[in-house]
Design a protein around this motif. Structure first.
Motif, PDB file in Angstrom:
ATOM      1  N   GLU A  63      48.322  69.082 -78.670  1.00 22.70           N
ATOM      2  CA  GLU A  63      47.324  68.173 -78.095  1.00 22.70           C
ATOM      3  C   GLU A  63      45.938  68.780 -78.180  1.00 22.70           C
ATOM      4  OE1 GLU A  63      45.736  69.105 -75.088  1.00 22.70           O
ATOM      5  OE2 GLU A  63      47.235  69.909 -73.704  1.00 22.70           O
ATOM      6  N   LEU A  73      43.430  67.646 -75.884  1.00 23.21           N
ATOM      7  CA  LEU A  73      42.802  67.035 -74.718  1.00 23.21           C
ATOM      8  C   LEU A  73      41.613  67.839 -74.216  1.00 23.21           C
ATOM      9  CD1 LEU A  73      45.887  65.791 -72.657  1.00 23.21           C
ATOM     10  CD2 LEU A  73      44.814  64.820 -74.692  1.00 23.21           C
ATOM     11  N   ARG A 131      50.205  72.754 -69.899  1.00 18.70           N
ATOM     12  CA  ARG A 131      49.506  71.968 -70.897  1.00 18.70           C
ATOM     13  C   ARG A 131      50.010  72.357 -72.278  1.00 18.70           C
ATOM     14  NH1 ARG A 131      44.224  70.443 -69.999  1.00 18.70           N
ATOM     15  NH2 ARG A 131      44.180  70.047 -72.244  1.00 18.70           N
ATOM     16  N   CYS A 156      48.200  63.600 -78.308  1.00 17.64           N
ATOM     17  CA  CYS A 156      49.147  64.440 -77.586  1.00 17.64           C
ATOM     18  C   CYS A 156      50.516  64.067 -78.137  1.00 17.64           C
ATOM     19  CB  CYS A 156      49.061  64.190 -76.083  1.00 17.64           C
ATOM     20  SG  CYS A 156      50.128  65.265 -75.080  1.00 17.64           S
ATOM     21  N   TYR A 198      51.497  60.446 -69.707  1.00 17.63           N
ATOM     22  CA  TYR A 198      51.307  61.894 -69.874  1.00 17.63           C
ATOM     23  C   TYR A 198      52.332  62.669 -69.048  1.00 17.63           C
ATOM     24  CZ  TYR A 198      46.874  61.757 -72.467  1.00 17.63           C
ATOM     25  OH  TYR A 198      45.917  61.583 -73.439  1.00 17.63           O
TER      26      TYR A 198
END
Length: 267
Positions: free
Chosen positions: A37, A39, A63, A198, A237
């Motif tokens: 990902e 993000l 994460r 993601c 998510y």
């Protein structure tokens, strides 16, 4: 490094031996548990390429990250487990067949009885270690991989006949990738600043979330749905990637529910 916490993040027990079978399990579990990902790029978070910062982000905050982060920390874990693991730079092939810039990508090489390539930070790539000395196609759940000699001792890695990247022979420290990580996360020419993604593989295919667009590939059949409302995106998510976000990432000038399509490295 708290190896126990990292292994718990992957859902595996402390391995009995630093062998190929364990290496395969670690790669499979890392891909399944830790998403690819970008993000941070769209949350205004700095990309810090130190083992301490990466451990905090990936293990403690649960994460994911992009190549320098995921493969950088994975290589450190493998060394803690007794493997001879090093980072190697790669240049990614563009759709027109030309090569991207040096240090465009980072992958892991592990020396056992022969060198093996592992990569948990390229989006769609091999789920199992690849023999770098192999001359025949290597079957993988993601397709057939071929490793070919390239100039100056480098190797080209192909997936189903399509070149993916050119891997350097020489190992590099994580700090060598800091300038390119900064470029990837800040330049308007980088696809990481122009896309939001993601993604992780599943037992039947892959699941990807880009803004409010949720894409699931099951047995090569693609299903796409546009989520409605911030709460639905946050739930996706959490459910699909195990990430609890206090705020949603957005592209500059974009509403999170109208984000554009995926990074070109993903299906």
């Amino acid at each position: 490094m708290d190896v126990d916490a990292y292994l718990a993040r992957l859902g595996v027990a402390w391995p009995a031996a630093a062998d190929l079978a364990t290496l395969r399990t670690l790669q499979e579990r890392h891909l399944a548990a830790v998403p690819f990902e970008n993000l941070s790029v769209h949350l205004g978070e700095p990309i810090e390429l130190t083992e301490e910062a990466l451990f905090t982000k990936i293990v403690e905050r649960r994460r994911g990250g992009f190549c320098y982060e995921l493969n950088g920390l994975f290589a450190a874990l493998l060394r803690e487990l007794g493997y001879d693991a090093s980072l190697h730079a790669a240049q990614v092939f563009r759709p027109d067949g030309s090569l991207g810039p040096p240090l465009d990508h980072a992958a892991v090489v592990v020396e056992l009885d022969e060198p093996w390539l592992l990569d948990v930070g390229f989006g769609r790539f091999a789920r199992h270690p690849l023999r770098l000395s192999g001359v025949d196609a290597q079957a993988d759940p993601e397709g057939d991989f071929l490793v070919l000699d390239a100039p100056y001792g480098d190797v080209d890695v192909l997936l189903d006949g399509k070149p993916q990247y050119r891997l350097e022979h020489r190992p590099r420290p994580l700090s060598d990738f800091v300038p390119m990580a900064w470029w990837q996360s800040t330049s308007p020419e980088s696809h990481f600043t122009r896309s939001l993604t993601c993604s992780r593989p599943t037992s039947q295919g892959r699941v990807t979330l880009s803004g409010a667009k949720l894409i699931e590939t099951v047995d090569d059949v693609r299903h796409e749905v546009r989520l409605t409302g911030d709460d639905a995106v946050r739930t996706a998510y959490r459910v699909y990637f195990g990430m609890v976000l206090q705020r949603l990432p957005t592209l500059p000038g974009e509403n999170p529910l109208t984000s554009p399509s995926l990074s070109p490295t993903l299906p």
